[in-house]
Write a protein that holds these residues in place. Structure first.
Motif, PDB file in Angstrom:
ATOM      1  N   MET A 116       2.327   6.800   8.235  1.00  0.00           N
ATOM      2  CA  MET A 116       1.940   5.454   8.687  1.00  0.00           C
ATOM      3  C   MET A 116       3.184   4.567   8.728  1.00  0.00           C
ATOM      4  O   MET A 116       3.265   3.515   8.096  1.00  0.00           O
ATOM      5  CB  MET A 116       0.861   4.878   7.760  1.00  0.00           C
ATOM      6  CG  MET A 116      -0.495   5.549   7.977  1.00  0.00           C
ATOM      7  SD  MET A 116      -1.688   5.319   6.637  1.00  0.00           S
ATOM      8  CE  MET A 116      -1.848   3.551   6.553  1.00  0.00           C
ATOM      9  N   VAL A 117       4.194   5.046   9.452  1.00  0.00           N
ATOM     10  CA  VAL A 117       5.472   4.349   9.582  1.00  0.00           C
ATOM     11  C   VAL A 117       5.666   4.035  11.056  1.00  0.00           C
ATOM     12  O   VAL A 117       5.039   4.664  11.913  1.00  0.00           O
ATOM     13  CB  VAL A 117       6.631   5.216   9.041  1.00  0.00           C
ATOM     14  CG1 VAL A 117       6.501   5.407   7.547  1.00  0.00           C
ATOM     15  CG2 VAL A 117       6.688   6.574   9.738  1.00  0.00           C
ATOM     16  N   PRO A 118       6.548   3.072  11.379  1.00  0.00           N
ATOM     17  CA  PRO A 118       6.671   2.681  12.786  1.00  0.00           C
ATOM     18  C   PRO A 118       7.119   3.812  13.701  1.00  0.00           C
ATOM     19  O   PRO A 118       6.671   3.893  14.847  1.00  0.00           O
ATOM     20  CB  PRO A 118       7.709   1.556  12.741  1.00  0.00           C
ATOM     21  CG  PRO A 118       7.654   1.025  11.343  1.00  0.00           C
ATOM     22  CD  PRO A 118       7.332   2.199  10.479  1.00  0.00           C
ATOM     23  N   GLY A 119       8.054   4.644  13.262  1.00  0.00           N
ATOM     24  CA  GLY A 119       8.561   5.692  14.146  1.00  0.00           C
ATOM     25  C   GLY A 119       9.520   6.601  13.404  1.00  0.00           C
ATOM     26  O   GLY A 119       9.417   6.776  12.189  1.00  0.00           O
ATOM     27  N   GLU A 137      -0.436   8.389   4.540  1.00  0.00           N
ATOM     28  CA  GLU A 137       0.539   7.319   4.293  1.00  0.00           C
ATOM     29  C   GLU A 137       1.974   7.748   4.616  1.00  0.00           C
ATOM     30  O   GLU A 137       2.813   6.913   4.953  1.00  0.00           O
ATOM     31  CB  GLU A 137       0.458   6.844   2.839  1.00  0.00           C
ATOM     32  CG  GLU A 137      -0.788   6.036   2.514  1.00  0.00           C
ATOM     33  CD  GLU A 137      -2.025   6.910   2.295  1.00  0.00           C
ATOM     34  OE1 GLU A 137      -1.909   8.153   2.362  1.00  0.00           O
ATOM     35  OE2 GLU A 137      -3.112   6.347   2.076  1.00  0.00           O
ATOM     36  N   ILE A 175      12.902   5.317   9.620  1.00  0.00           N
ATOM     37  CA  ILE A 175      11.489   5.258  10.024  1.00  0.00           C
ATOM     38  C   ILE A 175      11.195   4.083  10.954  1.00  0.00           C
ATOM     39  O   ILE A 175      10.037   3.795  11.230  1.00  0.00           O
ATOM     40  CB  ILE A 175      10.552   5.171   8.796  1.00  0.00           C
ATOM     41  CG1 ILE A 175      10.916   3.965   7.929  1.00  0.00           C
ATOM     42  CG2 ILE A 175      10.569   6.456   7.995  1.00  0.00           C
ATOM     43  CD1 ILE A 175       9.831   3.581   6.951  1.00  0.00           C
ATOM     44  N   ALA A 176      12.232   3.405  11.425  1.00  0.00           N
ATOM     45  CA  ALA A 176      12.007   2.257  12.320  1.00  0.00           C
ATOM     46  C   ALA A 176      11.397   2.736  13.638  1.00  0.00           C
ATOM     47  O   ALA A 176      11.460   3.920  13.992  1.00  0.00           O
ATOM     48  CB  ALA A 176      13.329   1.537  12.574  1.00  0.00           C
ATOM     49  N   ALA A 177      10.813   1.781  14.362  1.00  0.00           N
ATOM     50  CA  ALA A 177      10.148   2.119  15.629  1.00  0.00           C
ATOM     51  C   ALA A 177      11.130   2.768  16.604  1.00  0.00           C
ATOM     52  O   ALA A 177      12.314   2.423  16.647  1.00  0.00           O
ATOM     53  CB  ALA A 177       9.554   0.856  16.236  1.00  0.00           C
ATOM     54  N   ASP A 178      10.615   3.709  17.381  1.00  0.00           N
ATOM     55  CA  ASP A 178      11.428   4.360  18.401  1.00  0.00           C
ATOM     56  C   ASP A 178      11.643   3.383  19.569  1.00  0.00           C
ATOM     57  O   ASP A 178      10.853   2.453  19.755  1.00  0.00           O
ATOM     58  CB  ASP A 178      10.721   5.623  18.914  1.00  0.00           C
ATOM     59  CG  ASP A 178      10.358   6.575  17.777  1.00  0.00           C
ATOM     60  OD1 ASP A 178      11.104   6.609  16.784  1.00  0.00           O
ATOM     61  OD2 ASP A 178       9.333   7.264  17.883  1.00  0.00           O
ATOM     62  N   TRP A 215       0.827  -1.212   0.000  1.00  0.00           N
ATOM     63  CA  TRP A 215       0.000   0.000   0.000  1.00  0.00           C
ATOM     64  C   TRP A 215       0.852   1.248   0.000  1.00  0.00           C
ATOM     65  O   TRP A 215       0.383   2.323  -0.338  1.00  0.00           O
ATOM     66  CB  TRP A 215      -0.949   0.008   1.195  1.00  0.00           C
ATOM     67  CG  TRP A 215      -0.252  -0.131   2.516  1.00  0.00           C
ATOM     68  CD1 TRP A 215      -0.009  -1.296   3.192  1.00  0.00           C
ATOM     69  CD2 TRP A 215       0.352   0.907   3.296  1.00  0.00           C
ATOM     70  NE1 TRP A 215       0.698  -1.038   4.339  1.00  0.00           N
ATOM     71  CE2 TRP A 215       0.918   0.306   4.427  1.00  0.00           C
ATOM     72  CE3 TRP A 215       0.446   2.286   3.144  1.00  0.00           C
ATOM     73  CZ2 TRP A 215       1.589   1.021   5.408  1.00  0.00           C
ATOM     74  CZ3 TRP A 215       1.113   3.022   4.119  1.00  0.00           C
ATOM     75  CH2 TRP A 215       1.675   2.380   5.236  1.00  0.00           C
TER      76      TRP A 215
END
Lengths: 252, 286
Positions: B44-47, B41, A120-123, A82
């Motif tokens: 809409m990313v993890p972080g 969008e 953009i990885a999780a904090d 998406w």
């Protein structure tokens, strides 16, 4: 024509640009000029995604060669996620097919992909140096942050990336069978890269993906280097990992 | 709602899209807008930094979430992973508007990443309504559905776009996001009347209005969002504001993005039109 069939044919046409497929679409009037706009948008968006995601690979290959590789990828791999950003995920694999004897090309792309994923990885809340004295190390569990990956390179793609990023002349490509692990991670909002030696890569890799008791990490190190040297090495590595904000600590 | 966040705007509101060249201006919190609209969008990313920027902007501005990938017209339904991520973002940002387009972008596992046109048939209407119902159930709130711009039409259309849109709103309870630039582009490309389009819109369902510019292509108008709002689009806004004076109005600029004062100047034109429409609405002789 049923909606499902129309949508299948439309996407088939976007991917193939085949006039015979276009002729199956129940357009009002001629419609070919309008269809050409959608075709242009489709390929243009995918091309732009790859160019934006791999700017240094583009510089290394040159515009013409990069566009040819991107066009082959678009022909081979239709987008499925998406989010358009995910279209970058498969490009390094495609470059292995296109440049099987120039490992630095796909590895340069893998570095760029890893950097953008780290961005953009999780904090995560990291273990700080000033907290280490409060940790009960007998019960401590360690895990790397989500924004971290280790790439096992076989080329000097990291040196090429650094030179290109600094707009300096890149070195000639070199590659061999020796693995050169490279660490990519995000420290607060800044993405970073540094080379690891094989020993540090093995120890840090053990912490990726799941929480590991600190005692288990020490046992591994002792098994590898003996009690005195193993504990000394883990202490040295952990100090560096904490300074680089690579690990989060949990006590159980 | 947390007290550190601004409440949604009441009455007419005027906003801009949150775009990278203007991040710093919005982070400083001094841009004179009533809300910002963000492309859902992109966040809409993890972080990482994108989510941090949105969290910080949200402290100072109400947010409208505008999606481009829900694919509300997909014959095979909506993707659960997409809806789950959108729901998580909604829960964090607490937007006052959530919108997407009357279009399709995906079928099965193939995604076009473009707003593709639907045939306006009874079958497509059933599909869209079922998908809107499903999305609204999962998200726990009403969507606004935006009219698209298009470059082709289908021979088996059974109704006009405006009748289709009005029926979607009636059957699902969703609101409408009226893009007056898209009306102008599609009217020019397909030879229908913008006035007929607006006359058929149920304005009580219109919660937001989009403004933008377009480009004259070789054969038709192209919805490029890369230039100022042109006069024919301002004229449509004037009509739309007469019907929906409480709608939130925003300017979409996605390419050739100018300095912020230029966009704020355009937004002032919209504000002046809204004041004019309010005065005309208050005068029974007009």
């Amino acid at each position: 024509m049923r909606l499902s069939e129309l949508q299948h044919n439309f996407l088939d046409w976007l991917a193939s640009a085949d006039d015979a497929v276009a002729a199956r679409l129940p357009l009002a009037g001629d419609g070919r000029d309008g269809l050409a706009i959608y075709q242009n948008n489709y390929r243009g968006n995918l091309m732009a995604c790859l160019a934006d995601s791999f700017p240094h690979t583009l510089l290394w290959l040159g515009e013409a060669a990069f566009e040819a590789a991107a066009a082959r990828h678009i022909d081979r791999v239709p987008p499925s996620s998406w989010t358009l950003d995910d279209y970058a995920l498969g490009f390094p694999e495609s470059l292995i097919e296109d440049y099987p004897y120039e490992a630095e090309v796909s590895e340069l792309a893998r570095i760029e992909l890893a950097l953008s994923q780290a961005f953009i990885a999780a904090d995560a809340e990291v273990l700080k140096a000033d907290q280490m004295g409060d940790v009960d190390w007998d019960r401590a569990m360690l895990q790397t942050i989500p924004a971290l990956t280790i790439l096992p390179l076989r080329s000097n793609a990291d040196d090429i990336w650094i030179a290109l990023a600094h707009e300096a002349p890149p070195p000639n490509a070199q590659w061999d069978e020796t693995e050169r692990p490279v660490l990519i991670w995000r420290q607060e909002w800044l993405c970073k890269m540094r080379r690891l030696n094989g020993d540090e890569a093995a120890m840090l890799g053990y912490l990726i993906g799941s929480e590991v008791p600190f005692a288990d990490l020490c046992a591994r190190a002792i098994g590898r280097w003996g009690e005195q040297d193993g504990i000394a090495r883990i202490g040295q590595y952990l100090g560096q990992w904490v300074a680089d904000e690579l690990v989060r600590g949990v006590e159980r | 709602m947390p007290s550190s966040r601004l409440a949604p705007p009441c009455g007419p509101a005027f906003g801009l899209g949150l775009r990278k060249p203007h991040y710093q201006d919005f982070l400083e919190g001094a841009v004179p807008v009533d809300f910002v609209e963000v492309i859902a969008e992109n966040f809409m990313v993890p972080g990482g930094r994108p989510r941090d920027i949105l969290r910080r902007v949200r402290r100072d501005y109400p947010v409208a979430l505008h999606g481009v990938s829900m694919s509300i017209g997909s014959a095979d339904g909506l993707r659960g992973d997409y809806l789950a991520r959108l729901k998580a973002l909604i829960d964090e940002v607490e937007p006052f508007i959530v919108s997407d387009h009357l279009c399709w972008t995906r079928h099965n596992a193939h995604n076009a990443h473009d707003l593709l046109p639907l045939p306006y048939t009874r079958e497509a209407l059933d599909v869209v309504c079922a998908n809107v119902d499903h999305a609204q159930d999962v998200l726990g709130r009403a969507l606004l559905i935006e009219n698209p711009s298009s470059y082709i039409a289908f021979a088996h259309d059974e109704m006009s776009e405006w009748d289709f849109l009005a029926e979607v709103a009636r059957r699902t309870g969703c609101g409408l996001l009226l893009d007056v630039n898209n009306i102008h582009v599609s009217a020019s490309n397909h030879g229908f009347s913008s006035a007929d389009y607006l006359a058929a819109i149920p304005f009580d369902r219109v919660g937001q209005i989009h403004l933008a510019g377009h480009t004259q292509g070789k054969h038709c108008l192209i919805d490029t969002h890369d230039r100022p709002v042109p006069e024919p689009v301002w004229a449509l806004l004037r009509t739309a504001l007469a019907g929906a004076p409480q709608a939130a109005v925003m300017i979409e600029r996605d390419d050739a993005i100018p300095p912020l004062p230029e966009l704020l100047g355009e937004l002032d034109i919209a504000r002046a039109m809204a004041r004019g429409a309010a005065l005309e609405g208050a005068n029974p002789c007009v």
